[in-house]
Design a protein around this motif. Structure first.
Motif, PDB file in Angstrom:
ATOM      1  N   ARG A 298      70.766 -51.649   4.688  1.00  0.00           N
ATOM      2  CA  ARG A 298      71.234 -50.760   5.751  1.00  0.00           C
ATOM      3  C   ARG A 298      72.491 -50.001   5.324  1.00  0.00           C
ATOM      4  NH1 ARG A 298      71.446 -54.260   9.421  1.00  0.00           N
ATOM      5  NH2 ARG A 298      73.704 -54.639   9.529  1.00  0.00           N
ATOM      6  N   CYS A 299      73.401 -50.681   4.627  1.00  0.00           N
ATOM      7  CA  CYS A 299      74.610 -50.018   4.144  1.00  0.00           C
ATOM      8  C   CYS A 299      74.279 -48.919   3.143  1.00  0.00           C
ATOM      9  CB  CYS A 299      75.548 -51.043   3.495  1.00  0.00           C
ATOM     10  SG  CYS A 299      76.434 -52.096   4.654  1.00  0.00           S
ATOM     11  N   ILE A 300      73.352 -49.203   2.232  1.00  0.00           N
ATOM     12  CA  ILE A 300      72.967 -48.200   1.238  1.00  0.00           C
ATOM     13  C   ILE A 300      72.326 -46.993   1.909  1.00  0.00           C
ATOM     14  CG2 ILE A 300      71.366 -47.747  -0.665  1.00  0.00           C
ATOM     15  CD1 ILE A 300      71.888 -50.562  -1.663  1.00  0.00           C
ATOM     16  N   ASP A 301      71.438 -47.242   2.825  1.00  0.00           N
ATOM     17  CA  ASP A 301      70.769 -46.134   3.525  1.00  0.00           C
ATOM     18  C   ASP A 301      71.788 -45.290   4.291  1.00  0.00           C
ATOM     19  OD1 ASP A 301      68.381 -47.070   2.552  1.00  0.00           O
ATOM     20  OD2 ASP A 301      67.818 -48.109   4.404  1.00  0.00           O
ATOM     21  N   ASP A 302      72.699 -45.942   4.992  1.00  0.00           N
ATOM     22  CA  ASP A 302      73.691 -45.216   5.781  1.00  0.00           C
ATOM     23  C   ASP A 302      74.640 -44.423   4.883  1.00  0.00           C
ATOM     24  OD1 ASP A 302      72.564 -46.242   8.059  1.00  0.00           O
ATOM     25  OD2 ASP A 302      74.089 -47.784   8.361  1.00  0.00           O
ATOM     26  N   MET A 303      75.067 -45.033   3.770  1.00  0.00           N
ATOM     27  CA  MET A 303      75.987 -44.348   2.880  1.00  0.00           C
ATOM     28  C   MET A 303      75.321 -43.154   2.214  1.00  0.00           C
ATOM     29  SD  MET A 303      78.270 -45.807  -0.287  1.00  0.00           S
ATOM     30  CE  MET A 303      79.377 -46.648   0.848  1.00  0.00           C
ATOM     31  N   GLU A 304      74.101 -43.328   1.736  1.00  0.00           N
ATOM     32  CA  GLU A 304      73.388 -42.217   1.101  1.00  0.00           C
ATOM     33  C   GLU A 304      73.171 -41.074   2.088  1.00  0.00           C
ATOM     34  OE1 GLU A 304      69.879 -44.033  -0.505  1.00  0.00           O
ATOM     35  OE2 GLU A 304      70.826 -44.340  -2.473  1.00  0.00           O
ATOM     36  N   LYS A 305      72.809 -41.423   3.310  1.00  0.00           N
ATOM     37  CA  LYS A 305      72.602 -40.396   4.323  1.00  0.00           C
ATOM     38  C   LYS A 305      73.900 -39.661   4.636  1.00  0.00           C
ATOM     39  CE  LYS A 305      71.011 -39.740   9.089  1.00  0.00           C
ATOM     40  NZ  LYS A 305      70.492 -40.410  10.313  1.00  0.00           N
ATOM     41  N   HIS A 306      74.977 -40.405   4.782  1.00  0.00           N
ATOM     42  CA  HIS A 306      76.276 -39.802   5.109  1.00  0.00           C
ATOM     43  C   HIS A 306      76.746 -38.884   3.979  1.00  0.00           C
ATOM     44  CE1 HIS A 306      80.372 -39.369   6.547  1.00  0.00           C
ATOM     45  NE2 HIS A 306      80.809 -39.817   5.376  1.00  0.00           N
ATOM     46  N   LEU A 307      76.678 -39.368   2.739  1.00  0.00           N
ATOM     47  CA  LEU A 307      77.139 -38.560   1.609  1.00  0.00           C
ATOM     48  C   LEU A 307      76.264 -37.332   1.403  1.00  0.00           C
ATOM     49  CD1 LEU A 307      78.093 -41.342  -0.980  1.00  0.00           C
ATOM     50  CD2 LEU A 307      79.627 -39.951   0.419  1.00  0.00           C
ATOM     51  N   GLN A 308      74.980 -37.497   1.623  1.00  0.00           N
ATOM     52  CA  GLN A 308      74.074 -36.368   1.463  1.00  0.00           C
ATOM     53  C   GLN A 308      74.379 -35.262   2.482  1.00  0.00           C
ATOM     54  OE1 GLN A 308      71.847 -36.031  -0.980  1.00  0.00           O
ATOM     55  NE2 GLN A 308      71.357 -33.962  -0.246  1.00  0.00           N
ATOM     56  N   GLU A 309      74.644 -35.669   3.706  1.00  0.00           N
ATOM     57  CA  GLU A 309      74.885 -34.685   4.761  1.00  0.00           C
ATOM     58  C   GLU A 309      76.267 -34.041   4.675  1.00  0.00           C
ATOM     59  OE1 GLU A 309      74.267 -36.833   8.333  1.00  0.00           O
ATOM     60  OE2 GLU A 309      72.070 -36.776   8.220  1.00  0.00           O
ATOM     61  N   THR A 310      77.251 -34.783   4.195  1.00  0.00           N
ATOM     62  CA  THR A 310      78.624 -34.275   4.220  1.00  0.00           C
ATOM     63  C   THR A 310      79.100 -33.685   2.892  1.00  0.00           C
ATOM     64  OG1 THR A 310      79.476 -36.484   3.689  1.00  0.00           O
ATOM     65  CG2 THR A 310      79.278 -35.893   6.024  1.00  0.00           C
ATOM     66  N   VAL A 311      78.574 -34.191   1.768  1.00  0.00           N
ATOM     67  CA  VAL A 311      79.109 -33.768   0.465  1.00  0.00           C
ATOM     68  C   VAL A 311      78.018 -33.287  -0.492  1.00  0.00           C
ATOM     69  CG1 VAL A 311      80.444 -34.462  -1.558  1.00  0.00           C
ATOM     70  CG2 VAL A 311      81.035 -35.368   0.690  1.00  0.00           C
ATOM     71  N   LEU A 312      77.070 -34.146  -0.793  1.00  0.00           N
ATOM     72  CA  LEU A 312      76.129 -33.880  -1.873  1.00  0.00           C
ATOM     73  C   LEU A 312      75.286 -32.636  -1.646  1.00  0.00           C
ATOM     74  CD1 LEU A 312      74.961 -37.541  -2.605  1.00  0.00           C
ATOM     75  CD2 LEU A 312      76.709 -36.189  -3.780  1.00  0.00           C
ATOM     76  N   SER A 313      74.904 -32.380  -0.426  1.00  0.00           N
ATOM     77  CA  SER A 313      74.070 -31.215  -0.143  1.00  0.00           C
ATOM     78  C   SER A 313      74.781 -29.898  -0.447  1.00  0.00           C
ATOM     79  CB  SER A 313      73.631 -31.229   1.324  1.00  0.00           C
ATOM     80  OG  SER A 313      74.755 -31.185   2.188  1.00  0.00           O
ATOM     81  N   LYS A 314      76.095 -29.946  -0.552  1.00  0.00           N
ATOM     82  CA  LYS A 314      76.884 -28.746  -0.816  1.00  0.00           C
ATOM     83  C   LYS A 314      77.185 -28.572  -2.298  1.00  0.00           C
ATOM     84  CE  LYS A 314      79.092 -28.980   3.735  1.00  0.00           C
ATOM     85  NZ  LYS A 314      78.216 -30.061   4.206  1.00  0.00           N
ATOM     86  N   LEU A 315      76.756 -29.518  -3.132  1.00  0.00           N
ATOM     87  CA  LEU A 315      76.986 -29.458  -4.565  1.00  0.00           C
ATOM     88  C   LEU A 315      75.753 -28.909  -5.279  1.00  0.00           C
ATOM     89  CD1 LEU A 315      78.700 -32.927  -5.172  1.00  0.00           C
ATOM     90  CD2 LEU A 315      79.819 -30.707  -4.900  1.00  0.00           C
ATOM     91  N   PRO A 316      75.921 -28.468  -6.528  1.00  0.00           N
ATOM     92  CA  PRO A 316      74.751 -28.036  -7.309  1.00  0.00           C
ATOM     93  C   PRO A 316      73.735 -29.170  -7.445  1.00  0.00           C
ATOM     94  CG  PRO A 316      76.795 -27.331  -8.358  1.00  0.00           C
ATOM     95  CD  PRO A 316      77.187 -28.247  -7.238  1.00  0.00           C
ATOM     96  N   ASP A 317      72.505 -28.815  -7.677  1.00  0.00           N
ATOM     97  CA  ASP A 317      71.428 -29.812  -7.751  1.00  0.00           C
ATOM     98  C   ASP A 317      71.693 -30.884  -8.790  1.00  0.00           C
ATOM     99  OD1 ASP A 317      70.170 -28.379  -5.806  1.00  0.00           O
ATOM    100  OD2 ASP A 317      68.800 -27.327  -7.163  1.00  0.00           O
ATOM    101  N   ASN A 318      72.365 -30.531  -9.873  1.00  0.00           N
ATOM    102  CA  ASN A 318      72.612 -31.498 -10.952  1.00  0.00           C
ATOM    103  C   ASN A 318      73.623 -32.580 -10.578  1.00  0.00           C
ATOM    104  OD1 ASN A 318      70.856 -30.025 -12.494  1.00  0.00           O
ATOM    105  ND2 ASN A 318      72.449 -29.041 -13.748  1.00  0.00           N
ATOM    106  N   TYR A 319      74.296 -32.411  -9.437  1.00  0.00           N
ATOM    107  CA  TYR A 319      75.360 -33.343  -9.056  1.00  0.00           C
ATOM    108  C   TYR A 319      75.145 -33.932  -7.665  1.00  0.00           C
ATOM    109  CZ  TYR A 319      77.658 -31.069 -12.980  1.00  0.00           C
ATOM    110  OH  TYR A 319      77.951 -30.565 -14.229  1.00  0.00           O
ATOM    111  N   GLN A 320      73.917 -34.115  -7.290  1.00  0.00           N
ATOM    112  CA  GLN A 320      73.620 -34.604  -5.945  1.00  0.00           C
ATOM    113  C   GLN A 320      73.204 -36.071  -5.913  1.00  0.00           C
ATOM    114  OE1 GLN A 320      70.978 -32.124  -3.699  1.00  0.00           O
ATOM    115  NE2 GLN A 320      72.285 -30.306  -3.851  1.00  0.00           N
ATOM    116  N   SER A 321      73.506 -36.783  -6.963  1.00  0.00           N
ATOM    117  CA  SER A 321      73.179 -38.207  -7.004  1.00  0.00           C
ATOM    118  C   SER A 321      74.338 -39.036  -6.462  1.00  0.00           C
ATOM    119  CB  SER A 321      72.856 -38.642  -8.433  1.00  0.00           C
ATOM    120  OG  SER A 321      72.698 -40.054  -8.505  1.00  0.00           O
ATOM    121  N   VAL A 322      74.013 -40.074  -5.727  1.00  0.00           N
ATOM    122  CA  VAL A 322      75.042 -40.979  -5.206  1.00  0.00           C
ATOM    123  C   VAL A 322      75.543 -41.912  -6.296  1.00  0.00           C
ATOM    124  CG1 VAL A 322      75.512 -42.820  -3.541  1.00  0.00           C
ATOM    125  CG2 VAL A 322      74.071 -40.891  -2.889  1.00  0.00           C
TER     126      VAL A 322
END
Length: 220
Positions: A128-152
């Motif tokens: 649950r922690c992993i799912d929540d963290m990945e979702k949070h980072l994806q929505e707030t940070v990673l989605s705004k980065l280039p495709d090559n840098y969107q890994s958690v």
């Protein structure tokens, strides 16, 4: 004759210490100390935790019954002290494991050996922690980065390993003591083994004793 008496007293003391060290309270205290000192998460002590919870429930019922029946306050306070001690030990043991799960969740999740050491509720918590963290980072940070840098877990797509995943430091020295009357440890940088008698304390590399913790060795 004096030597015989001395030897007998020593043997009786060893037997007494062995008996006391096998009570659930002492076993739980040892499990807590081992977990607290070990850099990585250890095997979850399921039977011990189950017995501890059952004993705590029984003590709670006993204290409540004594209070309602007008039992001597001193007697009630003694039972309450035992209850508080048992609750403290159990909470401390579970809390230190929770701290490791939060800090090393990704590392534990991808390591089959460590994953198998968790209880079912702990596995659910990590997932649950992993799912929540990945979702949070994806929505707030990673989605705004280039495709090559969107890994958690990786700095970029060219990274061959999960180089952003915290890992426990296994190459560290820790204090340990022998649980049994004699323990021999094979050291990597020495031809002679390290021989420890019961209650002897030594500083050794964690990797040397990680498979002996809880069996031949306890951490300090």
């Amino acid at each position: 004759m004096a030597e015989d008496i001395g030897d007998g007293s020593t043997a009786e003391m060893d037997d007494y210490e062995t008996l006391m060290s096998t009570t659930d309270a002492e076993l739980l205290k040892t499990a807590w100390r081992n977990e607290k000192a070990a850099p990585e998460i250890l095997q979850f002590q399921a039977p011990l935790v189950k017995r501890a919870k059952e004993q705590i429930q029984l003590m709670e019922e006993t204290v409540e019954e004594y209070e309602e029946s007008g039992m001597d306050p001193l007697t009630v306070s003694l039972y309450q002290m035992d209850l508080d001690r048992a609750q403290f030990l159990l909470r401390s043991y579970l809390r230190v494991r929770l701290q490791k799960l939060e800090k090393y969740m990704f590392y534990i999740w991808k390591n089959e050996s460590l994953w198998s050491r968790l209880s079912d509720p702990e596995k659910m918590f990590v997932q649950r922690c992993i799912d929540d963290m990945e979702k949070h980072l994806q929505e707030t940070v990673l989605s705004k980065l280039p495709d090559n840098y969107q890994s958690v877990r990786r700095q970029s797509v060219i990274s061959e390993e999960d180089d952003m995943v915290p890992e426990p430091q296994l190459d560290t020295f820790i204090a340990c003591k022998a649980r049994n009357r004699f323990v021999s440890l094979r050291l990597a940088d020495s031809e002679r083994p390290l021989e420890m008698e019961r209650h002897d304390v030594s500083f050794v590399l964690y990797k040397v004793i990680e498979d002996k913790i809880g069996a031949d060795i306890d951490l300090v």
